[in-house]
Motif scaffolding. Structure first.
Motif, PDB file in Angstrom:
ATOM      1  N   CYS A  68      23.376   2.524   2.309  1.00  8.64           N
ATOM      2  CA  CYS A  68      23.533   2.224   0.424  1.00  8.64           C
ATOM      3  C   CYS A  68      21.731   0.897   0.537  1.00  8.64           C
ATOM      4  O   CYS A  68      21.865   0.389  -0.915  1.00  8.64           O
ATOM      5  N   LEU A 117      29.184   6.157   4.498  1.00  6.58           N
ATOM      6  CA  LEU A 117      29.171   4.922   3.976  1.00  6.58           C
ATOM      7  C   LEU A 117      28.265   3.497   4.357  1.00  6.58           C
ATOM      8  O   LEU A 117      29.393   3.204   5.465  1.00  6.58           O
ATOM      9  N   LEU A 119      27.045   0.086   5.404  1.00  2.81           N
ATOM     10  CA  LEU A 119      26.996  -1.198   4.251  1.00  2.81           C
ATOM     11  C   LEU A 119      26.051  -1.794   5.088  1.00  2.81           C
ATOM     12  O   LEU A 119      26.860  -2.722   5.757  1.00  2.81           O
ATOM     13  N   PHE A 148      32.603  -2.948  -1.762  1.00  2.26           N
ATOM     14  CA  PHE A 148      33.527  -2.235  -0.715  1.00  2.26           C
ATOM     15  C   PHE A 148      34.877  -1.375  -1.399  1.00  2.26           C
ATOM     16  O   PHE A 148      34.688  -0.329  -0.835  1.00  2.26           O
ATOM     17  N   ALA A 151      32.227   1.634  -2.453  1.00  7.29           N
ATOM     18  CA  ALA A 151      31.996   2.837  -1.316  1.00  7.29           C
ATOM     19  C   ALA A 151      33.293   3.283  -1.276  1.00  7.29           C
ATOM     20  O   ALA A 151      33.435   4.658  -0.682  1.00  7.29           O
ATOM     21  N   ASN A 157      35.145   6.439   5.307  1.00  9.58           N
ATOM     22  CA  ASN A 157      34.604   6.300   5.797  1.00  9.58           C
ATOM     23  C   ASN A 157      33.903   5.771   5.805  1.00  9.58           C
ATOM     24  O   ASN A 157      32.208   5.835   5.627  1.00  9.58           O
ATOM     25  N   ILE A 158      33.677   4.216   6.438  1.00 12.39           N
ATOM     26  CA  ILE A 158      32.840   2.865   5.495  1.00 12.39           C
ATOM     27  C   ILE A 158      32.706   2.268   6.883  1.00 12.39           C
ATOM     28  O   ILE A 158      33.273   1.966   7.595  1.00 12.39           O
TER      29      ILE A 158
END
Length: 455
Positions: A68, A117, A119, A148, A151, A157-158
């Motif tokens: 991102c 994702l 971050l 967050f 996302a 799934n971050i």
């Protein structure tokens, strides 16, 4: 040796001393640095060291990943960084496997799809290391809670890459307060593999679905069930105690509390809310956009609640009349308006809008009546007669007796045909503009703007 190093830096980057300390680590950042890697100044202190990036990527093998804030490393708002990232990807021979996008992740989120994702938002520059405990609201361009939530609208799934001095309790909070709670694994930021090899694996601890790993081995699987439950209970109590400190024992607001900075960016400066306020106040980002349309006008906020819209109207409008039938809500709204420094631009009124309407005068009427609590989401199509304290048709007619310029803030699942009906059944028919309201990539509500002529 120092002079040689400085001459090399100057040769590649002019006389920029800010990158000296990072330049000596260039092969930690990119092992193929000498083969054509390019970076801007920010890239030197923000790019993820290669060994760490490799470990992060190995966990996502075969998945579709959205990066991102790609920086020089496929979404970034800075076209220059995208150009650098494309060049660097070519150096590693992987450019053909990446969709590079120039844009704002927050705005693009509703259209994004992926399995994982990543971050790694800006930390605010090298000065982050001077803070004893780095807070999520220090992240850029939005606080960590908002990022967050955005996302989460794409995937649960971050991966978050964060400063070494991050407040770990806040990370655990992100996981625990998600619905359903997420599993969290914390791995130390170690880029030299021999340091891992020379240390025996330390035991892990699991806390209410949050697995904190102190080494790259998974000793947590050997923990007894009783130990896991004990740790889970402890974190649960810690999170609840934080919420209770702010709001007593109202556990219903847990899922909204994590979004508190979306509701009021100045939440920590003294904002106060009752239980209903948590799920009924307009998110600040939406309230700002609604208010900007009526700069310099006199606005009547008919169901002002704890003051979310009132505050934003007061910032740009000539004056605001804020009405609520609940004295407690009016008191909370006054407090919150003082936090934002706009209380002197608002006339707070305790009363029933329906009864007060004949005596009211203003350019714009803002209608955000109660939707009936969080249960509104359970309906496939929300009808105007579900609004409170009177059906939407009656409330609209009362508002029309004051002005044809009306704003209605409504549930995202509202029956739009009924909203359109309000406009064309008026005499004369009113202009209607319907706006879908998003926060953090999620559609929150709908705003209907009615007018006879341009306001």
């Amino acid at each position: 040796m120092k002079k040689e190093a400085e001459s090399l830096i100057e040769k590649e980057h002019g006389t920029n001393p800010k990158i000296s300390r990072y330049w000596i680590q260039r092969y930690d950042l990119f092992s193929k640095y000498d083969q054509g890697i390019e970076m801007d100044e920010e890239g030197w202190y923000s790019v993820t060291p290669e060994e760490i990036a490799i470990k992060q990527a190995e966990r996502c093998r075969g998945k579709v990943v959205i990066d991102c804030f790609s920086g020089v490393g496929a979404i970034d708002i800075d076209p220059m960084k995208i150009a650098l990232a494309m060049n660097n990807a070519k150096v590693y021979g992987v450019a053909n496997r990446i969709d590079f996008v120039t844009g704002d992740f927050m705005q693009l989120a509703p259209s994004l799809k992926g399995d994982v994702l990543f971050l790694s938002p800006p930390w605010g520059g090298p000065t982050y290391s001077k803070v004893e405990s780095y807070k999520l609201d220090m992240l850029l361009p939005r606080d960590g809670y908002s990022l967050f939530q955005t996302a989460l609208s794409i995937t649960p799934n971050i991966i978050m890459f964060l400063p070494k001095n991050i407040d770990l309790a806040q990370l655990e909070e992100l996981a625990c307060l998600s619905s359903p709670p997420l599993t969290l694994e914390l791995i130390p930021r170690i880029s030299i593999s021999r340091r891992i090899e020379s240390n025996p694996a330390l035991s892990s601890r699991t806390i209410r679905g949050v697995e904190r790993v102190d080494s790259l081995t998974h000793e947590s699987h050997n923990m007894t069930r009783s130990m896991k439950l004990k740790k889970r209970s402890r974190l649960k109590k810690e999170v609840k105690s934080t919420i209770e400190k702010d709001n007593g024992r109202r556990h219903k607001i847990t899922k909204y509390w994590i979004q508190r900075y979306d509701l009021f960016s100045r939440y920590d400066q003294g904002i106060e809310m009752d239980e209903e306020g948590w799920y009924s106040v307009t998110p600040e980002e939406i309230a700002i956009k609604q208010a900007q349309r009526y700069r310099g006008k006199v606005v009547i906020d008919c169901f002002s609640g704890v003051g979310g819209n009132t505050i934003q109207f007061a910032k740009v409008c000539s004056s605001v009349v804020a009405i609520d039938i609940d004295p407690v809500k009016v008191e909370l709204a006054m407090n919150n308006a003082m936090v934002y420094g706009v209380a002197n631009r608002v006339d707070f009124v305790i009363g029933d809008f329906i009864q007060l309407a004949p005596s009211l005068k203003g350019d714009v009427v803002f209608l955000s009546p109660p939707w009936g609590g969080p249960m509104y989401r359970d309906f496939e199509s929300y009808n105007l007669d579900m609004l409170q304290p009177r059906d939407g048709y009656s409330l609209f007619q009362i508002a029309q007796s004051i002005t044809p310029n009306i704003i209605m803030f409504l549930p995202r699942n509202v029956d739009l045909a009924q909203v359109e009906e309000l406009a064309w059944l008026s005499s004369p028919p009113l202009n209607l503009e319907i706006e879908e309201n998003f926060v953090g990539g999620r559609m929150k509500a709908v705003t209907a703007y009615f007018s006879c002529n341009a306001v």
